[in-house]
Write a protein that holds these residues in place. Structure first.
Motif, short mmCIF file in Angstrom:
data_model
loop_
_atom_site.label_atom_id
_atom_site.label_comp_id
_atom_site.label_asym_id
_atom_site.label_seq_id
_atom_site.Cartn_x
_atom_site.Cartn_y
_atom_site.Cartn_z
N ARG A 123 41.44 36.24 31.90
CA ARG A 123 41.40 35.72 33.28
C ARG A 123 42.10 34.38 33.41
NH1 ARG A 123 36.08 34.64 35.75
NH2 ARG A 123 37.37 34.43 37.62
N TYR A 124 42.00 33.55 32.37
CA TYR A 124 42.53 32.19 32.48
C TYR A 124 43.48 31.86 31.33
CZ TYR A 124 38.91 31.26 35.98
OH TYR A 124 38.11 31.30 37.10
N ASN A 139 44.59 30.69 36.71
CA ASN A 139 44.10 32.06 36.84
C ASN A 139 45.29 33.00 36.67
OD1 ASN A 139 43.48 34.66 38.19
ND2 ASN A 139 41.55 33.68 38.68
N GLU A 141 44.90 36.54 36.52
CA GLU A 141 44.50 37.92 36.78
C GLU A 141 45.70 38.74 37.24
OE1 GLU A 141 39.98 38.04 38.14
OE2 GLU A 141 41.09 36.45 39.17
N ALA A 149 44.01 26.48 38.69
CA ALA A 149 42.58 26.52 39.00
C ALA A 149 41.86 25.25 38.59
CB ALA A 149 41.93 27.72 38.30
N THR A 234 33.96 28.90 34.71
CA THR A 234 34.57 30.22 34.53
C THR A 234 34.45 31.11 35.76
OG1 THR A 234 32.53 31.05 33.54
CG2 THR A 234 34.20 30.18 32.03
N GLY A 237 36.74 28.40 38.61
CA GLY A 237 37.83 27.62 38.05
C GLY A 237 37.52 26.14 38.16
#
Length: 275
Positions: A123-124, A139, A141, A149, A234, A237
Motif C-alpha cells: 500500500r505504501y 500511497n 495502491e 501521504a 497506516t 497516511g
C-alpha cells in the motif's frame, strides 16, 4: 532479476565528484536477467532522469510484474514494469525537485534519494532525501500514480541552525524545522530505513558511506550516528517522529560509530523474505 548500475568503486569510494558523472563512472541503466540462469535479456536506459540508480524493489505481490528504482542524483523514483509483449519498460513515478540554495557547493541541491522500501501489503512506499533531510510516504495502491501521504523532517543540510539556506519561490531564505529528540539535535540526514512487519514503525539511520559522510556531514564522524523511530498512520497516511526513541551510536564503547543497515530476524520489508 533486475539490477541497477549505480557507480564504479573507483568513483564512489573517494567521495562524490560531479566530474565522475560526466566521465561515465556512475550509471543510468537497469539490467534485466532471466533467473536462475542469469542470462542478460534487456537493458533499460533511464537517461538523464535516472542518474545513479541505487536500490530496486519489486512489489511484494508475486503476481505483479512491477517495481521501482531510486535514482539518487536526479532524485526520481522510476517505476519499471513488464509490457504486454513481455519486454520491460519504465517511467518516472515520483520526482523530488532540486532546491535553490545558498552557502553550499552548488547553486542547487538535489534531495539525494538513497534508500526506499515498500510495505508488505504494497500500500505504501517510503523513501529518504539524505541531503534535504525528509522522509516521505506515498500511497501506491495505483503503482503508476503514487500519492504523497506523509512527510517528516529528521535532519539534513537545510535544518534550522545550519549555514545552508534554501531559496523560496518569492526569493526569501528559509530552513526546515527539525525536532530535537530526547534533548538531542538531529545530525546528518535520513539514509537507511526499515519498516516493521505491521507497517506501523519506520526506523531510520543516517550514515551513507564514511567518505560521503565526511564530505557532507563531517559531524557524524566526530559525534556518531543515531537511529530514530517514525510512527506511521497506516489507515489515513501520515508520519510523526517518536519523541521517546533515540539510539545514540556516538556513545558506543568503541565509538563513535556510523550506523547503516537494519534487519529483522527471519525477514523484513527490504529483504523480501516471506515467513
Amino acid at each position: 532479476m533486475i539490477s541497477s548500475s549505480w557507480g564504479a568503486p573507483a568513483a564512489f569510494t573517494k567521495g562524490f565528484n560531479l566530474q565522475h558523472v560526466s566521465d561515465g563512472l556512475y550509471g543510468r541503466h537497469l539490467h534485466v536477467y532471466s533467473w536462475p540462469d542469469g542470462e542478460l535479456k534487456q537493458t533499460l536506459d533511464l537517461g538523464n532522469t535516472g542518474l545513479l540508480p541505487l536500490e530496486t524493489r519489486f512489489l511484494h505481490d508475486p503476481s505483479k510484474d512491477t517495481g521501482y528504482v531510486g535514482c539518487a542524483l536526479t532524485s526520481n523514483l522510476v517505476r519499471f514494469f513488464k509490457t504486454s509483449d513481455g519486454s520491460w519498460s519504465h517511467e518516472v513515478a515520483i520526482s523530488v525537485e532540486a532546491l535553490k540554495v545558498k552557502n553550499w557547493i552548488l547553486p542547487e541541491m538535489p534531495g539525494l534519494i538513497t534508500d526506499f522500501l515498500i510495505s508488505l501489503d504494497d500500500r505504501y512506499l517510503y523513501f529518504v532525501n539524505w541531503l534535504h533531510g525528509d522522509i516521505r510516504q506515498y500511497n501506491i495502491e495505483d503503482p503508476s500514480k503514487p500519492v504523497l501521504a506523509g512527510q517528516v523532517w529528521v535532519g539534513g543540510l537545510l535544518q534550522k541552525g545550519s549555514d545552508v539556506f534554501y531559496i523560496t519561490l518569492d526569493g526569501k531564505e528559509s530552513q526546515f524545522d527539525v525536532p530535537a529528540i530526547k534533548g538531542n539535535r538531529l545530525r546528518g540526514g535520513p539514509q537507511m530505513i526499515q519498516l516493521s512487519l505491521d507497517g506501523k514503525r519506520l526506523y531510520v539511520t543516517n550514515s551513507l558511506f564514511s567518505v560521503w559522510d565526511q564530505q557532507f556531514y563531517p559531524d557524524l564522524l566526530q559525534k556518531g550516528s543515531h537511529m530514530l523511530q517514525i510512527d506511521v498512520d497506516t489507515e489515513r497516511g501520515g508520519l510523526s517522529v517518536s519523541p521517546d526513541f533515540f539510539v545514540d551510536f556516538g556513545t558506543e564503547p568503541e565509538g563513535p560509530s556510523l550506523a547503516h543497515e537494519m534487519r529483522y530476524p527471519g525477514g523484513d520489508c527490504t529483504s523480501d523474505i516471506w515467513i
